[in-house]
Design a protein around this motif. Sequence first.
Motif, PDB file in Angstrom:
ATOM      1  N   THR A 157      -4.012   9.803 -13.675  1.00 30.20           N
ATOM      2  CA  THR A 157      -3.964  10.183 -12.263  1.00 30.20           C
ATOM      3  C   THR A 157      -4.251   8.948 -11.426  1.00 30.20           C
ATOM      4  OG1 THR A 157      -4.708  12.406 -12.802  1.00 30.20           O
ATOM      5  CG2 THR A 157      -4.932  11.697 -10.503  1.00 30.20           C
ATOM      6  N   PRO A 158      -3.253   8.493 -10.638  1.00 30.44           N
ATOM      7  CA  PRO A 158      -3.460   7.295  -9.804  1.00 30.44           C
ATOM      8  C   PRO A 158      -4.547   7.523  -8.761  1.00 30.44           C
ATOM      9  CG  PRO A 158      -1.125   7.839  -9.976  1.00 30.44           C
ATOM     10  CD  PRO A 158      -1.887   9.005 -10.531  1.00 30.44           C
ATOM     11  N   GLU A 159      -5.231   6.441  -8.407  1.00 32.48           N
ATOM     12  CA  GLU A 159      -6.269   6.482  -7.379  1.00 32.48           C
ATOM     13  C   GLU A 159      -5.803   5.737  -6.134  1.00 32.48           C
ATOM     14  OE1 GLU A 159     -10.102   5.150  -8.655  1.00 32.48           O
ATOM     15  OE2 GLU A 159     -10.021   6.284 -10.518  1.00 32.48           O
ATOM     16  N   ILE A 160      -6.395   6.076  -4.996  1.00 32.73           N
ATOM     17  CA  ILE A 160      -6.107   5.386  -3.741  1.00 32.73           C
ATOM     18  C   ILE A 160      -6.260   3.878  -3.966  1.00 32.73           C
ATOM     19  CG2 ILE A 160      -6.833   5.062  -1.332  1.00 32.73           C
ATOM     20  CD1 ILE A 160      -5.589   7.813  -1.847  1.00 32.73           C
ATOM     21  N   GLY A 161      -5.274   3.114  -3.532  1.00 33.00           N
ATOM     22  CA  GLY A 161      -5.322   1.665  -3.660  1.00 33.00           C
ATOM     23  C   GLY A 161      -4.506   1.109  -4.816  1.00 33.00           C
ATOM     24  N   TRP A 162      -4.057   1.973  -5.733  1.00 29.73           N
ATOM     25  CA  TRP A 162      -3.242   1.472  -6.838  1.00 29.73           C
ATOM     26  C   TRP A 162      -1.936   0.914  -6.293  1.00 29.73           C
ATOM     27  CZ3 TRP A 162      -2.961   4.444 -12.077  1.00 29.73           C
ATOM     28  CH2 TRP A 162      -4.239   4.545 -12.625  1.00 29.73           C
ATOM     29  N   LEU A 163      -1.469  -0.148  -6.914  1.00 31.24           N
ATOM     30  CA  LEU A 163      -0.186  -0.762  -6.587  1.00 31.24           C
ATOM     31  C   LEU A 163       0.779  -0.526  -7.729  1.00 31.24           C
ATOM     32  CD1 LEU A 163      -1.427  -4.210  -5.252  1.00 31.24           C
ATOM     33  CD2 LEU A 163      -0.536  -2.323  -3.890  1.00 31.24           C
ATOM     34  N   VAL A 164       2.046  -0.291  -7.389  1.00 23.79           N
ATOM     35  CA  VAL A 164       3.076  -0.096  -8.400  1.00 23.79           C
ATOM     36  C   VAL A 164       4.384  -0.708  -7.910  1.00 23.79           C
ATOM     37  CG1 VAL A 164       3.763   2.196  -7.556  1.00 23.79           C
ATOM     38  CG2 VAL A 164       4.177   1.590  -9.920  1.00 23.79           C
ATOM     39  N   PHE A 165       5.115  -1.314  -8.832  1.00 20.20           N
ATOM     40  CA  PHE A 165       6.433  -1.839  -8.508  1.00 20.20           C
ATOM     41  C   PHE A 165       7.468  -0.837  -8.992  1.00 20.20           C
ATOM     42  CE2 PHE A 165      10.260  -4.335  -9.495  1.00 20.20           C
ATOM     43  CZ  PHE A 165      10.495  -4.870  -8.240  1.00 20.20           C
ATOM     44  N   ASP A 166       8.299  -0.348  -8.070  1.00 16.64           N
ATOM     45  CA  ASP A 166       9.375   0.587  -8.403  1.00 16.64           C
ATOM     46  C   ASP A 166      10.604  -0.238  -8.781  1.00 16.64           C
ATOM     47  OD1 ASP A 166      11.307   2.557  -8.580  1.00 16.64           O
ATOM     48  OD2 ASP A 166      11.205   3.119  -6.460  1.00 16.64           O
ATOM     49  N   LYS A 167      10.955  -0.264 -10.059  1.00 14.79           N
ATOM     50  CA  LYS A 167      12.083  -1.063 -10.536  1.00 14.79           C
ATOM     51  C   LYS A 167      13.406  -0.618  -9.921  1.00 14.79           C
ATOM     52  CE  LYS A 167      10.176  -2.036 -15.129  1.00 14.79           C
ATOM     53  NZ  LYS A 167      10.444  -1.849 -16.580  1.00 14.79           N
ATOM     54  N   ALA A 168      13.567   0.693  -9.713  1.00 15.64           N
ATOM     55  CA  ALA A 168      14.829   1.218  -9.200  1.00 15.64           C
ATOM     56  C   ALA A 168      15.133   0.712  -7.796  1.00 15.64           C
ATOM     57  CB  ALA A 168      14.815   2.748  -9.224  1.00 15.64           C
ATOM     58  N   SER A 169      14.132   0.702  -6.926  1.00 13.73           N
ATOM     59  CA  SER A 169      14.354   0.279  -5.538  1.00 13.73           C
ATOM     60  C   SER A 169      13.871  -1.136  -5.273  1.00 13.73           C
ATOM     61  CB  SER A 169      13.654   1.239  -4.575  1.00 13.73           C
ATOM     62  OG  SER A 169      12.247   1.140  -4.717  1.00 13.73           O
ATOM     63  N   GLU A 170      13.261  -1.755  -6.313  1.00 15.18           N
ATOM     64  CA  GLU A 170      12.679  -3.093  -6.181  1.00 15.18           C
ATOM     65  C   GLU A 170      11.712  -3.157  -5.001  1.00 15.18           C
ATOM     66  OE1 GLU A 170      15.824  -6.026  -6.257  1.00 15.18           O
ATOM     67  OE2 GLU A 170      16.068  -5.740  -8.416  1.00 15.18           O
ATOM     68  N   THR A 171      10.819  -2.158  -4.954  1.00 12.23           N
ATOM     69  CA  THR A 171       9.854  -2.016  -3.871  1.00 12.23           C
ATOM     70  C   THR A 171       8.440  -1.975  -4.434  1.00 12.23           C
ATOM     71  OG1 THR A 171      11.452  -0.669  -2.656  1.00 12.23           O
ATOM     72  CG2 THR A 171       9.184  -0.562  -1.919  1.00 12.23           C
ATOM     73  N   LEU A 172       7.523  -2.664  -3.752  1.00 10.41           N
ATOM     74  CA  LEU A 172       6.114  -2.586  -4.092  1.00 10.41           C
ATOM     75  C   LEU A 172       5.494  -1.464  -3.265  1.00 10.41           C
ATOM     76  CD1 LEU A 172       3.764  -3.841  -5.691  1.00 10.41           C
ATOM     77  CD2 LEU A 172       3.357  -5.328  -3.714  1.00 10.41           C
ATOM     78  N   LEU A 173       4.782  -0.564  -3.951  1.00 12.46           N
ATOM     79  CA  LEU A 173       4.184   0.595  -3.290  1.00 12.46           C
ATOM     80  C   LEU A 173       2.675   0.570  -3.464  1.00 12.46           C
ATOM     81  CD1 LEU A 173       6.628   3.237  -4.783  1.00 12.46           C
ATOM     82  CD2 LEU A 173       6.765   2.225  -2.505  1.00 12.46           C
ATOM     83  N   VAL A 174       1.966   1.147  -2.491  1.00 15.27           N
ATOM     84  CA  VAL A 174       0.525   1.313  -2.584  1.00 15.27           C
ATOM     85  C   VAL A 174       0.223   2.799  -2.360  1.00 15.27           C
ATOM     86  CG1 VAL A 174       0.123   0.789  -0.123  1.00 15.27           C
ATOM     87  CG2 VAL A 174      -1.745   0.525  -1.785  1.00 15.27           C
ATOM     88  N   LEU A 175      -0.769   3.330  -3.102  1.00 17.34           N
ATOM     89  CA  LEU A 175      -1.140   4.713  -2.911  1.00 17.34           C
ATOM     90  C   LEU A 175      -2.191   4.803  -1.812  1.00 17.34           C
ATOM     91  CD1 LEU A 175      -0.873   7.654  -3.707  1.00 17.34           C
ATOM     92  CD2 LEU A 175      -2.590   7.270  -5.483  1.00 17.34           C
ATOM     93  N   LYS A 176      -1.842   5.495  -0.744  1.00 18.65           N
ATOM     94  CA  LYS A 176      -2.750   5.767   0.363  1.00 18.65           C
ATOM     95  C   LYS A 176      -3.057   7.261   0.354  1.00 18.65           C
ATOM     96  CE  LYS A 176      -0.990   2.073   3.324  1.00 18.65           C
ATOM     97  NZ  LYS A 176      -0.465   1.769   4.657  1.00 18.65           N
ATOM     98  N   ALA A 177      -3.952   7.699   1.215  1.00 16.42           N
ATOM     99  CA  ALA A 177      -4.287   9.115   1.292  1.00 16.42           C
ATOM    100  C   ALA A 177      -3.051   9.967   1.577  1.00 16.42           C
ATOM    101  CB  ALA A 177      -5.357   9.355   2.363  1.00 16.42           C
TER     102      ALA A 177
END
Length: 112
Positions: free
Chosen positions: A86-106
Motif C-alpha cells: 500500500t503506497p504512502e503519501i510522498g511515494w514517487l513512481v515513474f509511469d513507463k507508459a506515459s513517461e511521467t513522474l508521479l507523487v502520491l498526495k492526499a
Amino acid sequence: MAEQTAHLALPYLAPSQAQKHVTHNEALRRLDGLVQLAVEAVDAVTPPGAPVEGERHLLGLSPTGDWAGQGGDLAVYADGAWWFATPEIGWLVFDKASETLLVLKAAGWTSV
C-alpha cells in the motif's frame, strides 16, 4: 520491538531465529520491488496474462482476477506470484507508459 519496519514493511530478524536467510531474502525482495519504483501501468485493473519477473503496476480502484481486493495498491510480480504494497503519501513512481513522474498526495497520484 516491532516485527517489521514502519514504511516499507521490511521484516526484522528475530533473536535466535532459525533460517535467518528466509527473512533476509523477504526483505531484499520487498526492497527490489519498492525502491527506484517504475511501473508498467497506472490505474491497472486486469493482471497481464504472462507477467515478467519484477513487473510492477499501480492498481485502479476495482481490480480483477489475481488483483481483486487490492484496489489502490502496488502489485509486484516476484517468484511466480503477485504481492502487494500500500503506497504512502510522498511515494514517487515513474509511469513507463506515459513517461511521467508521479507523487502520491492526499488527493491521489499527481504528475510532478
